[in-house]
Design a protein around this motif. Structure first.
Motif, mmCIF file in Angstrom:
data_model
loop_
_atom_site.group_PDB
_atom_site.id
_atom_site.type_symbol
_atom_site.label_atom_id
_atom_site.label_comp_id
_atom_site.label_asym_id
_atom_site.label_seq_id
_atom_site.Cartn_x
_atom_site.Cartn_y
_atom_site.Cartn_z
ATOM 1 N N PRO A 1 -57.777 -23.738 25.027
ATOM 2 C CA PRO A 1 -58.411 -24.591 24.081
ATOM 3 C C PRO A 1 -59.766 -24.362 23.789
ATOM 4 N N THR A 2 -60.483 -23.763 24.813
ATOM 5 C CA THR A 2 -62.104 -23.660 24.879
ATOM 6 C C THR A 2 -62.249 -22.509 23.847
ATOM 7 N N ASP A 3 -61.512 -21.586 23.669
ATOM 8 C CA ASP A 3 -61.530 -20.335 22.872
ATOM 9 C C ASP A 3 -62.564 -19.255 23.639
ATOM 10 N N SER B 1 -53.016 -19.417 25.981
ATOM 11 C CA SER B 1 -53.476 -20.548 25.145
ATOM 12 C C SER B 1 -54.697 -20.874 25.886
ATOM 13 N N SER C 1 -55.455 -29.981 24.566
ATOM 14 C CA SER C 1 -56.748 -30.397 24.283
ATOM 15 C C SER C 1 -57.561 -30.005 25.628
ATOM 16 N N TYR D 1 -50.943 -25.165 23.024
ATOM 17 C CA TYR D 1 -52.499 -25.579 22.489
ATOM 18 C C TYR D 1 -52.556 -26.846 22.737
ATOM 19 N N HIS E 1 -51.199 -27.361 14.394
ATOM 20 C CA HIS E 1 -51.718 -26.156 15.002
ATOM 21 C C HIS E 1 -50.695 -25.117 15.334
ATOM 22 N N ASP F 1 -53.861 -18.211 21.600
ATOM 23 C CA ASP F 1 -52.910 -19.228 20.741
ATOM 24 C C ASP F 1 -51.432 -18.367 20.987
#
Length: 348
Positions: free
Chosen positions: A150-152, A148, A106, A104, A250, A181
């Motif tokens: 990171p922006t969701d 994974s 950035s 995960y 995290h 995740d």
């Protein structure tokens, strides 16, 4: 179809057509790591399915140019034939997709952010959908392992496109979709759900990692913690360790506990309960397991409790993993590592 009825107790075939450089790779690896003898052993234990992880670079033909690598695809065909012969169903898991980054970070995951990679991902599933359209319901597709994002947001869009792509070829194939995740049970709530009764959702359960991955040579954060954890038992200094290492929060500390027991497993599975209760969707646990550096009796007790709690929820599962890979049920010579674990997993 109730997924649990047919996919209750399985095992992963990790290290064969995925992550094979981390195993005993080399000349003849694909021919010797998993054979029909292994499938017969698994069936003899009482399993009802296997999860077959496959990495994209084994089947793509250098830089994503078609045709795909037919010789390597035939290993999948062979596995399907062996499993059919021995009464096992199969989950075909794209264990690593083009551009996929684990962990995960950035930055956006190139698998999801780059349209070229997205098209390669969809092309793989178009090929699989066409190749196996006539095989019947003994085969399930799993879109990708442990995404994974990171922006969701990007994974939701890409997975819906993938389901639509498969449906354009095969309207009946069951498709497994994992949450963000690394298939965490905590992120099931973030998924955009599709109104498709043949889409089943998927999570992995290794929590707490301080126990299931203790002393893992491949995990710098866990290795630095450096303590043997028992089950049931305490996880001393976990919160203090995370306080010293906020960079690990995290991965290790989204829900930090210092007692490792059945109640902790139940705390995690409440997220699964909420998902099934409020969405009406089916769930499956595609991976769970305990590393071989843990005490064997602790591993047996933990697995027994996980299975009991999953069965109570009618959630099927596949143990990670069958052979070697630090979690193996057998060693490279097919010798059983922990006979009590086999009995707990498969009832024999």
């Amino acid at each position: 179809m109730e997924f649990y009825k047919y996919y209750r107790a399985g095992v992963n075939l990790g290290g064969w057509l995925s992550q094979y450089f981390a195993a005993l790779a080399g000349e003849g690896h694909f021919d010797r790591f998993i054979t029909e003898e292994d499938i017969a052993i698994i069936a003899g234990w009482g399993a009802d399915h296997v999860r077959l992880p496959v990495d994209y670079d084994i089947i793509e033909n250098g830089g994503a140019k078609e045709p795909f690598q037919e010789a390597n695809l035939e290993y999948i065909d062979r596995a399907l034939d062996w499993c059919d012969k021995h009464g096992l169903r199969v989950i075909l898991d794209l264990h690593k997709a083009p551009g996929q980054v684990y962990g995960y970070g950035s930055e956006p995951n190139p698998m999801l952010a780059d349209e070229v990679n997205r098209q390669r991902f969809l092309a793989i599933w178009t090929m699989f959908a066409k190749r196996y359209k006539g095989i019947g319901d003994r085969l399930v597709f799993e879109l990708v392992n442990e995404i994974s994002d990171p922006t969701d947001y990007q994974w939701n869009r890409v997975y819906v496109r993938a389901v639509e792509t498969i449906r354009s070829v095969d309207a009946e194939r069951v498709v497994l979709v994992g949450g963000n995740d690394a298939n965490s049970v905590l992120t099931l709530k973030e998924l955009t759900l599709v109104e498709d009764p043949k889409v089943v959702y998927n999570f992995h359960h290794y929590d707490p990692l301080f126990f299931t991955h203790q002393l893992a040579h491949f995990s710098e954060d866990i290795l630095e913690y450096g303590q043997v954890i028992h089950y049931p038992g305490e996880m001393p200094g976990v919160q203090e360790y995370l306080n010293r290492h906020p960079e690990y929060l995290h991965k290790l500390g989204r829900q930090a506990w210092e007692t490792n027991d059945k109640q902790l497993i139940e705390k995690y599975l409440r997220h699964a309960d909420n998902f099934t209760t409020y969405t009406g969707k089916q769930l499956y646990c595609g991976e769970f397991g305990v590393i071989d550096s843990a005490k064997p009796d602790d591993a047996v007790r933990w697995v027994k409790d996980v299975i009991e709690l999953l069965d109570a929820r009618r959630i099927g599962r596949a143990y990670w993993s069958y052979k070697e890979m630090d979690f193996g049920l057998v060693d490279r010579n097919r010798n059983v590592v922990n006979g009590e674990l086999i009995k707990v997993l498969f009832g024999k």
